[in-house]
Design an enzyme around this catalytic site. Structure first.
Site, PDB file in Angstrom:
ATOM      1  N   GLU A  35       0.880  -1.214   0.047  1.00 26.40           N
ATOM      2  CA  GLU A  35      -0.120  -0.156  -0.024  1.00 26.40           C
ATOM      3  C   GLU A  35       0.803   1.330  -0.080  1.00 26.40           C
ATOM      4  OE1 GLU A  35      -4.141  -1.926   2.139  1.00 26.40           O
ATOM      5  OE2 GLU A  35      -2.596  -0.376   3.374  1.00 26.40           O
ATOM      6  N   LYS A  50       0.260  13.979  14.730  1.00 27.55           N
ATOM      7  CA  LYS A  50       1.044  14.831  15.451  1.00 27.55           C
ATOM      8  C   LYS A  50       1.199  16.129  14.365  1.00 27.55           C
ATOM      9  CE  LYS A  50       1.641  11.516  17.904  1.00 27.55           C
ATOM     10  NZ  LYS A  50       0.625  10.352  17.677  1.00 27.55           N
ATOM     11  N   GLY A 194     -13.061   4.621  23.666  1.00 25.69           N
ATOM     12  CA  GLY A 194     -11.553   4.295  23.853  1.00 25.69           C
ATOM     13  C   GLY A 194     -11.045   5.426  24.133  1.00 25.69           C
ATOM     14  N   SER A 195     -10.020   5.101  25.295  1.00 23.80           N
ATOM     15  CA  SER A 195      -9.183   6.500  25.909  1.00 23.80           C
ATOM     16  C   SER A 195      -7.846   5.975  25.997  1.00 23.80           C
ATOM     17  CB  SER A 195      -9.850   6.794  27.113  1.00 23.80           C
ATOM     18  OG  SER A 195      -9.750   5.980  28.383  1.00 23.80           O
ATOM     19  N   ALA A 279     -11.780   3.833  18.766  1.00 21.93           N
ATOM     20  CA  ALA A 279     -10.411   3.917  19.049  1.00 21.93           C
ATOM     21  C   ALA A 279     -10.272   2.799  20.101  1.00 21.93           C
ATOM     22  CB  ALA A 279     -10.204   5.259  19.733  1.00 21.93           C
ATOM     23  N   HIS A 454      19.319  25.360  33.552  1.00 23.07           N
ATOM     24  CA  HIS A 454      18.148  26.158  34.189  1.00 23.07           C
ATOM     25  C   HIS A 454      17.833  27.670  33.114  1.00 23.07           C
ATOM     26  CE1 HIS A 454      15.368  28.068  37.255  1.00 23.07           C
ATOM     27  NE2 HIS A 454      16.206  29.326  37.160  1.00 23.07           N
TER      28      HIS A 454
END
Length: 475
Positions: A35, A50, A194-195, A279, A454
């Site tokens: 595919e 994303k 779904g989580s 999901a 920092h």
């Protein structure tokens, strides 16, 4: 003499990595794909999701420009067509990049669907119509369907969305991640069943672009694979964003109508939305390969392997999602390198499953590695636990992103780092600090002596470790 030393079936993150690494080691290598090069990850999973989530993050940031002392004329609104176009463009670029890498490493690409037909022999059938429309065109110079022989065959066929009875996707009202990544329009309302990582990421995206989102989870808490404290934090964070969360309830009946979908929950009430995203996980792609006839053992629907990818059949190897949980691209890539190196007789390093990081790119982000607090207790470990809130991190405060939590679990006696769990800004980037520490078998003493720059978000790693031993300064 065989056509190839190594023939890889599947061109996803695991498959193309295995093929390239085998070629680098001097083995004549071929790769079968039916595919799209790059697999689900590059084309329909990791990368395009994303990309959309980054667009959503930019949108959310723009709505808060005033908090940062910036004046903006008029509200910013999502252009879903432009978001999707950008997402698909990134996916196509990734697939094209894989094709270039394979050519560069002289890996033959064979286009079609493979099945095992004998010892060291694969039949590749031409695909009349792929199950999923490819994002990128078929690469140039591919070899035709036919029969090919190889000394070693590597199965890297991946996984596909799981379908529950009564919640079968129809591509219109009930979606999988394929449809959710290319909606014709943003639905006014959306139910996500779904989580896990997929469900929570889509909940985050669609809430940002204006949909009314409800999450339905069978388990008692969302993100059930994560530490309970992180799950609770994330539920509160998502609800604060206006996302409704229903946990501990099953979807007992689904009615798919012309105007929407109604789901009757085990609690007795019914919720309705314009669209539903299923999901509920993924299942390994093992069908059609004729694995049983080749002597490949299947256990619980996945291919059984040793630490380097060897199956029960001589000369047949397997990597990635087809070998079971965790079904993650970075796990597949690591397995791919180990497998190729073992085939070549190199000193390979097997997969340490307990050191595989888990990342969820919602807002706020979630990242973890190793044992949860409950798992460590169940394993009989005497533990020390440290937590540190992002409210006390200077960089997070400066960014206006001070909602987060860092949690670490140590063995009380040896100081071994057993697990780390983060929720907050950019934690999918900084979790690697803890992953590296675990891989190097660092104890709390080494973590205390690391100098962190920092101000950075990464300082929460040090602070949580210090807190576990009563040495934290900033809380």
């Amino acid at each position: 003499m065989a056509d190839y030393d190594v023939l890889v079936i599947g061109g996803g993150p695991g498959g193309y990595t295995a093929a390239i690494r085998a070629a680098q080691l001097g083995l004549k290598t071929g790769l079968v794909e039916r595919e799209h090069l790059g697999g689900i990850c590059s084309n329909w999973g990791c990368i395009p999701t994303k990309t959309l989530l980054h667009s959503a993050s930019m949108l959310d940031q723009s709505r808060r420009f005033g908090d940062y002392g910036l004046d903006l004329e008029g509200p910013v609104s999502p252009n879903i067509d432009a978001m999707i176009e950008r997402s698909r463009g990134v996916a196509e670029r990734m697939a094209g990049g894989v094709a270039v890498l394979l050519r560069k490493n002289k890996v033959d690409v064979i286009w079609g669907e493979a099945r095992l037909v004998g010892a060291g022999e694969v039949e590749v059938l031409a695909m009349q119509k792929p199950a999923v429309k490819p994002q990128a065109p078929k690469p140039k110079g591919v070899k035709p369907a036919g029969r090919y022989t190889a000394d070693h065959i590597v199965l890297a066929t991946g996984a596909r969305p799981r379908s529950l009875p009564g919640l079968e996707p129809d591509g219109e009202r009930i979606w999988t991640y394929f449809e959710a990544l290319k909606p014709a329009a943003i639905p006014d309302s959306l139910i996500i069943v779904g989580s896990g990582a997929i469900g929570i990421e889509f909940a985050s995206f669609y809430a940002s672009v204006g949909a009314e989102v409800t999450i339905v989870e069978l388990e008692e808490r969302i993100l059930p694979a994560e530490d309970a404290e992180i799950s609770l934090f994330m539920r509160k964070a998502l609800e604060k964003r206006g996302i409704a969360v229903r946990t501990g309830v099953a979807a007992e009946a689904v009615k798919n109508g012309k105007s929407g979908v109604s789901i009757t929950l085990a609690a007795g009430d019914t919720i309705t939305a314009e669209r539903v995203i299923s999901a509920v996980g993924v299942v390994a792609n093992t069908e059609g390969l004729e694995l049983e006839g080749a002597g490949v053992d299947l256990s619980d629907g996945v291919v059984a392997i040793d630490e380097f990818g060897r199956t029960t059949a001589p000369g047949i190897w397997a990597i990635g999602d087809v070998t079971g949980a965790p079904m993650l691209a970075h796990k597949a890539e690591h397995q791919a390198r180990s497998c190729a190196e073992a085939i070549a007789g190199q000193a390979a390093h097997g997969l340490e499953r307990g050191r595989i990081p888990r990342c969820t790119y919602c807002d706020p982000q979630v990242a973890s590695v190793g044992l949860t607090e409950a798992q460590a207790v169940d394993a009989g470990r005497d533990i020390r636990v440290g937590t540190f809130p992002f409210l006390a991190n200077g960089k997070a405060i400066a960014m206006g992103a001070d909602q987060g939590l860092a949690k670490v679990v140590f063995d009380a006696g040896s100081g071994e780092l057993l697990g780390a769990h983060l929720a907050g800004p950019e934690v999918t980037e900084i979790i690697q600090g803890f992953v590296t520490a675990m891989q190097m078998e660092a104890t709390e003493a080494e973590l205390f002596d690391v100098v962190y720059p920092h101000p950075t978000i990464s300082e929460v790693l040090k602070e949580a470790a210090l807190a576990a031993f009563g040495r934290a300064v900033n809380i």
